[in-house]
Design an enzyme around this catalytic site. Structure first.
Site, PDB file in Angstrom:
ATOM      1  N   ALA A 103       0.702  -1.150   0.016  1.00 15.58           N
ATOM      2  CA  ALA A 103       0.010   0.148  -0.071  1.00 15.58           C
ATOM      3  C   ALA A 103       0.735   1.267   0.065  1.00 15.58           C
ATOM      4  CB  ALA A 103      -0.957  -0.074   1.336  1.00 15.58           C
ATOM      5  N   ASP A 104       1.752   1.269   0.763  1.00 15.69           N
ATOM      6  CA  ASP A 104       3.067   2.360   0.672  1.00 15.69           C
ATOM      7  C   ASP A 104       3.338   2.488  -0.741  1.00 15.69           C
ATOM      8  OD1 ASP A 104       2.762   3.232   3.342  1.00 15.69           O
ATOM      9  OD2 ASP A 104       4.034   1.668   4.063  1.00 15.69           O
ATOM     10  N   ILE A 105       3.895   1.350  -1.145  1.00 15.95           N
ATOM     11  CA  ILE A 105       4.598   1.489  -2.623  1.00 15.95           C
ATOM     12  C   ILE A 105       3.579   1.963  -3.619  1.00 15.95           C
ATOM     13  CG2 ILE A 105       5.500  -0.116  -4.350  1.00 15.95           C
ATOM     14  CD1 ILE A 105       6.519  -1.714  -2.196  1.00 15.95           C
TER      15      ILE A 105
ATOM     16  N   ALA B  10       3.172   5.702  -3.170  1.00 16.61           N
ATOM     17  CA  ALA B  10       4.284   6.257  -3.581  1.00 16.61           C
ATOM     18  C   ALA B  10       4.616   6.286  -5.091  1.00 16.61           C
ATOM     19  CB  ALA B  10       5.755   5.459  -3.110  1.00 16.61           C
TER      20      ALA B  10
END
Length: 430
Positions: free
Chosen positions: A209-211, A214
């Site tokens: 989810a972070d990736i 980003a």
């Protein structure tokens, strides 16, 4: 041959004679006695002249801004004095540095500021007034409370692009809800299609989810910079929600469950809707991944891997729907055939049959992957604790041939390493 290409070739030669990245780095230095840092020095990169100020922590914003730095942007990472970004302390696996931090923080300048301190906020204000982009992934509403909302900043700097990254977006009932990668995976339904379906939810093994956030922040900032050049220099606000990024990536299972239909069933490393597609155990205790995509491949698999061409016309397995329905029966047949083979034997047969396949590598296998070594994908980047290997950004040729430019791959900074230089540049005393 430029420095970037020389460093790539030298590290590749070192890697061929050792079994670990640390050993390769030692051999590299011992044999060649030089720093293998690869910097796009003197190049006019796509984002040369663009200044990005980032109030960043963890993964989403830092990974976004690292990629902007790869393209030549000046990225100033604002951190807490002393401790810095808390991701610096997640672990100490890379010669004492944290694995997450090393991955997403090269090529940046570190400015340590206490944003609760009025004088430090003045420094940040002066910096943002001259910046092209502000990125932030602080707690919901924190940047605005400090006076760094888009509405406040655009008054002094109307060309500023502000990218806010949060769990759920800047409005709506979930706006102030805390959000971590695993929580977003859960809210987005990813856990419902991941794992083995035996009751215990299973998360994806990387910060997906972070990736995702980003990558969308990165692409949206690039688009905003292009748009700014066309609209007379007017900036904008970008609102990146981790939930929305993850739901976009859930498109296939969402539509599979369209109009109330049952969703995909978690199937471990196998595919919920295609069979055979997944891992199979070989006689030597290893595993091989394979995937059958069409009936031509199924016939070839039966003839040249299972050594039983009649299975191709067996009514139980006549098409993909039948193979999925009779998955358990077919798995017994495949397991019996693969039980007589080693991993190497199985891959050789799959290759001869033109069936897509892969080894099930652990991380040491990836560090030493022959394809990455053959293509020279590893170079070194300096850190406060010594050089570490780093993957050349995807899309760039390791040999430099055909590249419009070379990526910038500069050192990973210490906390506050650039305070003196930045304060002097802005006209502040130390």
């Amino acid at each position: 041959m430029n420095a970037y290409t020389r460093a790539t070739n030298l590290l590749r030669q070192a890697s061929r004679h050792t079994s670990s990245p640390k050993q390769a780095m030692f051999l590299f230095k011992k044999v060649y006695g030089r720093n293998s840092s690869t910097k796009a020095t003197g190049q006019n990169l796509p984002l040369t002249g663009i200044t990005v100020v980032s109030l960043e922590q963890a993964i989403a914003a830092p990974f976004c801004t690292r990629q902007l730095a790869d393209l030549g942007a000046r990225v100033i990472k604002v951190e807490r004095p002393g401790t810095g970004d808390f991701a610096r302390h997640y672990d100490s696996r890379v010669n004492g540095m944290a694995s997450h931090f090393v991955w997403v923080n090269r090529s940046k300048e570190s400015l340590a500021l206490d944003l609760k301190n009025a004088s430090d906020r003045k420094v940040l204000s002066a910096l943002v007034d001259k910046a092209d982009v502000l990125v932030q992934n602080l707690a919901p509403g924190a940047a605005a409370r400090l006076g760094f909302s888009y509405e406040a900043l655009k008054v002094k700097n109307p060309s500023l692009i502000v990218c806010d990254i949060s769990g759920y977006g800047q409005d709506g009932p979930y706006r102030d809800k805390k959000a971590y990668d695993l929580l977003i995976q859960s809210e987005a339904g990813l856990l419902s299609v991941t794992g083995t379906g035996q009751g215990q939810p299973v998360k994806v093994g990387v910060s997906i989810a972070d990736i995702a956030a980003a990558m969308y922040a990165y692409s949206q900032i690039l688009a905003a910079l292009l748009q700014r050049n066309r609209n007379g220099g007017k900036g904008c606000r970008i609102d990146v929600s981790m939930l929305e990024c993850m739901v976009e990536w859930m498109g296939f299972p969402m539509y599979y469950a369209f109009d109330g239909q049952p969703g995909p069933v978690p199937a471990g490393a196998a595919h919920a809707a295609i069979y055979p597609y997944g891992p199979f155990t070989t006689g030597d205790g290893g595993s091989v991944m394979l995937g059958i995509q069409n009936e031509r491949e199924w016939a070839s698999f039966c003839a040249y891997v299972l050594d039983d061409p009649s299975l191709a016309t067996d009514t139980r397995f006549a098409n993909n729907s039948q193979r999925v329905q009779n998955r358990d029966e077919l798995q017994k047949i495949i397991d019996a055939a693969f039980g007589k083979l080693t991993v190497t034997d199985a891959i050789e047969k799959l290759e001869r049959a033109a069936i897509a396949n892969a080894r099930v590598n652990d991380l040491h296998g990836v560090w030493n992957h022959p394809q990455l070594q053959a293509r020279g994908r590893w170079v070194t980047v300096p850190t406060p604790v010594g050089d570490v290997p780093s993957l050349i950004p995807p899309g760039f040729s390791a040999e430099g041939a055909g590249n419009a430019f070379e990526p910038r791959m500069d050192p990973i900074p210490k906390v506050g390493e650039h305070n003196a230089a930045i304060l002097k540049e802005l006209g502040f005393e130390k």
